[in-house]
Design a protein around this motif. Structure first.
Motif, mmCIF file in Angstrom:
data_model
loop_
_atom_site.group_PDB
_atom_site.id
_atom_site.type_symbol
_atom_site.label_atom_id
_atom_site.label_comp_id
_atom_site.label_asym_id
_atom_site.label_seq_id
_atom_site.Cartn_x
_atom_site.Cartn_y
_atom_site.Cartn_z
ATOM 1 N N PHE A 1 -17.523 45.182 -62.429
ATOM 2 C CA PHE A 1 -18.317 44.266 -61.603
ATOM 3 C C PHE A 1 -19.072 45.005 -60.501
ATOM 4 O O PHE A 1 -19.639 44.371 -59.613
ATOM 5 C CB PHE A 1 -17.410 43.200 -60.962
ATOM 6 N N ASP A 2 -19.066 46.332 -60.559
ATOM 7 C CA ASP A 2 -19.685 47.132 -59.501
ATOM 8 C C ASP A 2 -21.196 46.855 -59.451
ATOM 9 O O ASP A 2 -21.881 46.924 -60.469
ATOM 10 C CB ASP A 2 -19.447 48.615 -59.791
ATOM 11 N N PRO A 3 -21.739 46.550 -58.267
ATOM 12 C CA PRO A 3 -23.194 46.317 -58.162
ATOM 13 C C PRO A 3 -24.019 47.515 -58.620
ATOM 14 O O PRO A 3 -25.163 47.346 -59.053
ATOM 15 C CB PRO A 3 -23.395 46.034 -56.674
ATOM 16 N N ALA A 4 -23.459 48.721 -58.531
ATOM 17 C CA ALA A 4 -24.212 49.907 -58.953
ATOM 18 C C ALA A 4 -24.479 49.904 -60.452
ATOM 19 O O ALA A 4 -25.390 50.597 -60.934
ATOM 20 C CB ALA A 4 -23.449 51.174 -58.555
ATOM 21 N N ARG A 5 -23.697 49.126 -61.223
ATOM 22 C CA ARG A 5 -23.895 49.058 -62.671
ATOM 23 C C ARG A 5 -25.007 48.077 -63.045
ATOM 24 O O ARG A 5 -25.457 48.061 -64.193
ATOM 25 C CB ARG A 5 -22.612 48.621 -63.379
ATOM 26 N N LYS A 6 -25.414 47.243 -62.109
ATOM 27 C CA LYS A 6 -26.412 46.216 -62.431
ATOM 28 C C LYS A 6 -27.761 46.869 -62.744
ATOM 29 O O LYS A 6 -28.250 47.708 -62.009
ATOM 30 C CB LYS A 6 -26.582 45.245 -61.260
ATOM 31 N N ARG A 7 -28.342 46.467 -63.872
ATOM 32 C CA ARG A 7 -29.630 47.013 -64.295
ATOM 33 C C ARG A 7 -30.751 46.044 -63.946
ATOM 34 O O ARG A 7 -30.571 44.829 -64.040
ATOM 35 C CB ARG A 7 -29.623 47.269 -65.801
ATOM 36 N N PRO A 8 -31.911 46.562 -63.560
ATOM 37 C CA PRO A 8 -33.031 45.668 -63.249
ATOM 38 C C PRO A 8 -33.589 45.038 -64.517
ATOM 39 O O PRO A 8 -33.556 45.631 -65.600
ATOM 40 C CB PRO A 8 -34.047 46.610 -62.588
ATOM 41 N N PHE B 1 -15.395 32.245 -71.258
ATOM 42 C CA PHE B 1 -16.221 33.152 -70.467
ATOM 43 C C PHE B 1 -15.404 33.912 -69.425
ATOM 44 O O PHE B 1 -15.955 34.729 -68.682
ATOM 45 C CB PHE B 1 -17.346 32.374 -69.787
ATOM 46 N N ASN B 2 -14.119 33.620 -69.360
ATOM 47 C CA ASN B 2 -13.184 34.404 -68.549
ATOM 48 C C ASN B 2 -12.330 35.310 -69.417
ATOM 49 O O ASN B 2 -11.366 35.902 -68.941
ATOM 50 C CB ASN B 2 -12.286 33.479 -67.720
ATOM 51 N N ASP B 3 -12.676 35.422 -70.683
ATOM 52 C CA ASP B 3 -11.917 36.244 -71.620
ATOM 53 C C ASP B 3 -12.345 37.711 -71.487
ATOM 54 O O ASP B 3 -13.532 38.023 -71.353
ATOM 55 C CB ASP B 3 -12.147 35.755 -73.052
ATOM 56 N N GLU B 4 -11.356 38.605 -71.515
ATOM 57 C CA GLU B 4 -11.634 40.034 -71.351
ATOM 58 C C GLU B 4 -12.565 40.560 -72.431
ATOM 59 O O GLU B 4 -13.414 41.432 -72.175
ATOM 60 C CB GLU B 4 -10.321 40.817 -71.354
ATOM 61 N N ARG B 5 -12.469 40.034 -73.653
ATOM 62 C CA ARG B 5 -13.318 40.519 -74.739
ATOM 63 C C ARG B 5 -14.789 40.214 -74.474
ATOM 64 O O ARG B 5 -15.673 41.018 -74.781
ATOM 65 C CB ARG B 5 -12.866 39.896 -76.058
ATOM 66 N N VAL B 6 -15.061 39.065 -73.911
ATOM 67 C CA VAL B 6 -16.442 38.708 -73.584
ATOM 68 C C VAL B 6 -16.960 39.588 -72.447
ATOM 69 O O VAL B 6 -18.104 40.066 -72.474
ATOM 70 C CB VAL B 6 -16.540 37.218 -73.211
ATOM 71 N N VAL B 7 -16.136 39.798 -71.429
ATOM 72 C CA VAL B 7 -16.551 40.621 -70.292
ATOM 73 C C VAL B 7 -16.889 42.037 -70.738
ATOM 74 O O VAL B 7 -17.917 42.612 -70.347
ATOM 75 C CB VAL B 7 -15.448 40.641 -69.217
ATOM 76 N N SER C 1 -8.936 41.189 -60.960
ATOM 77 C CA SER C 1 -8.566 42.374 -60.172
ATOM 78 C C SER C 1 -8.536 43.618 -61.052
ATOM 79 O O SER C 1 -9.009 44.693 -60.643
ATOM 80 C CB SER C 1 -7.208 42.154 -59.507
ATOM 81 N N ARG C 2 -8.000 43.487 -62.261
ATOM 82 C CA ARG C 2 -7.905 44.649 -63.154
ATOM 83 C C ARG C 2 -9.292 45.127 -63.606
ATOM 84 O O ARG C 2 -9.583 46.324 -63.592
ATOM 85 C CB ARG C 2 -7.042 44.284 -64.362
ATOM 86 N N LEU C 3 -10.150 44.194 -63.992
ATOM 87 C CA LEU C 3 -11.487 44.580 -64.432
ATOM 88 C C LEU C 3 -12.335 45.094 -63.265
ATOM 89 O O LEU C 3 -13.152 46.001 -63.429
ATOM 90 C CB LEU C 3 -12.179 43.390 -65.098
ATOM 91 N N GLU C 4 -12.103 44.517 -62.094
ATOM 92 C CA GLU C 4 -12.831 44.981 -60.924
ATOM 93 C C GLU C 4 -12.431 46.398 -60.572
ATOM 94 O O GLU C 4 -13.269 47.207 -60.157
ATOM 95 C CB GLU C 4 -12.575 44.039 -59.752
ATOM 96 N N ALA C 5 -11.141 46.717 -60.733
ATOM 97 C CA ALA C 5 -10.676 48.080 -60.466
ATOM 98 C C ALA C 5 -11.313 49.081 -61.431
ATOM 99 O O ALA C 5 -11.509 50.245 -61.088
ATOM 100 C CB ALA C 5 -9.148 48.136 -60.561
ATOM 101 N N GLU C 6 -11.645 48.637 -62.640
ATOM 102 C CA GLU C 6 -12.314 49.508 -63.610
ATOM 103 C C GLU C 6 -13.793 49.690 -63.292
ATOM 104 O O GLU C 6 -14.465 50.525 -63.906
ATOM 105 C CB GLU C 6 -12.176 48.932 -65.020
ATOM 106 N N GLY C 7 -14.317 48.910 -62.378
ATOM 107 C CA GLY C 7 -15.723 49.036 -62.008
ATOM 108 C C GLY C 7 -16.673 48.197 -62.824
ATOM 109 O O GLY C 7 -17.897 48.391 -62.743
#
Length: 415
Positions: free
Chosen positions: A135-142, A224-230, A127-133
């Motif tokens: 995981f936003d689809p707009a950030r996904k690069r082709p 892979f759920n660690d904040e540093r990796v994300v 929830s916290r990382l999602e609020a920072e954006g």
């Protein structure tokens, strides 16, 4: 009977039961750590009353226990309802009952111990990382269509590394693959993975990065759920493909990556196109282009045939004769119009010439008139001269000078 009293210092006043209970209550209920505390243990007993659910939480060895209560208003919000024999982790606050001299835990939430705590932490971090954006689809690069260099971050001992190599060689021979080794399990894995991703970014040669490991237990995927990796994935300057675990597993690294493939083999397949597919697509384009050219050529030939048929039906000699006659007629009209304009112009010039001749002063003088000048100024009236004044007379031919002997008055018929 002899009584023995130790040599103790007795104060002037002693605390009442209420006083010491209030003191203990203040210590416990005002402690910041105890106002919101997580406690784990096994439910030894659970009883439902009108006001709420009362249960006892104890350690597995039964060396310590604590009384707990969930009020009715909070029961529906519990993830897990406490039952005897279950291992739970509960969230609540410490409350003291002065009348009984006991303390208990007022519970707000109850989760299955172990997996429940891990799931809670996962949800909170997500929830916290999602609020920072992140995981936003707009950030996904082709992904690049034809990458030249692929970087792979995984363990050198992992089967995933071999699967990725074989898949890349099979699908896209000649591809340059960079390997960035990292731990993908254990406490040191998050730091190791983050360093490997940043190293690939600084190197700058790779067009896309694959982060991978095979499937395993849920606890094996914790890194892979660690904040540093994300955050390392989110900050990577090139697109990242996550090929972690199996289809049933979803990590925060999957959510942060530009593409989530779920397995190492699928990640490699996403990274590069199938060379055979490229050849087939190219062949299809060649066939389609050849067909288009043939269709266009046939259409042009048909159009040429239609125009030839129309041309053969036309009598060109008759068309040319008609056009020649039209040109002759227009030439005659042009010549007639020009001749008429010239005649009218000559007549106009003759008329102007006659008017000029009529107005010419020399012609007037030739008819017997003279121009009288006194000191170079034309004399127009007799009153303008005086007896004895010399005048110059300009005649039709020649000029004479005369002297005024008398100035006669103007006759009435000349007025």
């Amino acid at each position: 009977m002899t009584s023995y009293l130790p040599n103790l210092l007795i104060p002037d006043t002693a605390l009442s039961v209420e006083g010491i209970t209030a003191y203990i209550q203040a210590l416990l209920e005002q402690d910041n750590h105890l106002q919101q505390v997580w406690v784990t243990g096994e439910v030894s007993s659970a009883t439902r009353y009108r006001s709420g659910l009362f249960f006892t939480l104890q350690d597995p060895d039964a060396k310590a226990a604590i009384s707990c209560v969930v009020w009715n208003s909070q029961l529906e919000r519990l993830t897990t309802l406490p039952a005897q024999g279950e291992q739970l982790i509960v969230l609540g606050r410490i409350h003291v009952h002065p009348q009984r001299g006991q303390y208990q835990l007022i519970v707000w939430q109850a989760l299955p111990a172990g997996e429940g705590l891990r799931a809670l932490r996962y949800r909170q971090l997500r929830s916290r990382l999602e609020a920072e954006g992140l995981f936003d689809p707009a950030r996904k690069r082709p992904l690049p269509v034809h990458p030249q260099t692929i970087a792979v971050v995984t363990s050198p001992q992992a089967a995933a590394w071999g699967d990725i190599q074989r898949t890349l060689r099979r699908r896209y021979p000649g591809l340059h693959v960079l390997f960035a080794p990292a731990l993908v399990q254990g406490d040191q894995a998050p730091v190791s993975i983050g360093n490997a991703i940043r190293h690939v970014g600084r190197d700058g040669r790779a067009d896309v990065l694959i982060l991978s490991r095979g499937g395993g237990a849920i606890e094996d995927m914790a890194c892979f759920n660690d904040e540093r990796v994300v955050r390392a994935i989110a900050e990577c300057p090139i697109p990242v493909i996550a090929g972690i675990g199996h289809q049933r597993d979803e990590t925060l690294a999957d959510l942060a990556a530009d593409v989530c493939a779920h397995t190492p083999t699928a990640a490699a397949e996403q990274a590069v196109p199938q060379l055979a597919d490229l050849r087939a697509a190219h062949q299809e384009r060649v066939v389609a282009l050849r067909g288009t050219i043939i269709d266009r050529l046939q259409a042009a030939q048909r159009q040429q045939q239609r125009l030839g048929d129309r041309l053969s039906k036309l009598r060109l000699d008759r068309k040319l004769q008609q056009e020649q006659q039209r040109l002759d007629w227009m030439r005659k009209r042009l010549m007639q119009g020009s001749a008429l304009q010239i005649q009218q112009a000559n007549q106009h010039c003759q008329s102007l010439r006659q008017k000029l001749a009529t107005l010419d002063p020399a012609a007037v003088l030739k008819r017997g008139y003279a121009v009288v000048r006194a000191n170079g100024t034309i004399v127009r009236t007799a009153q303008a001269v005086a007896p004895g004044q010399t005048l110059d007379l300009q005649l039709g031919q020649g000029q004479v000078t005369v002297q005024v002997t008398a100035v006669l008055p103007q006759s009435p018929e000349n007025e």
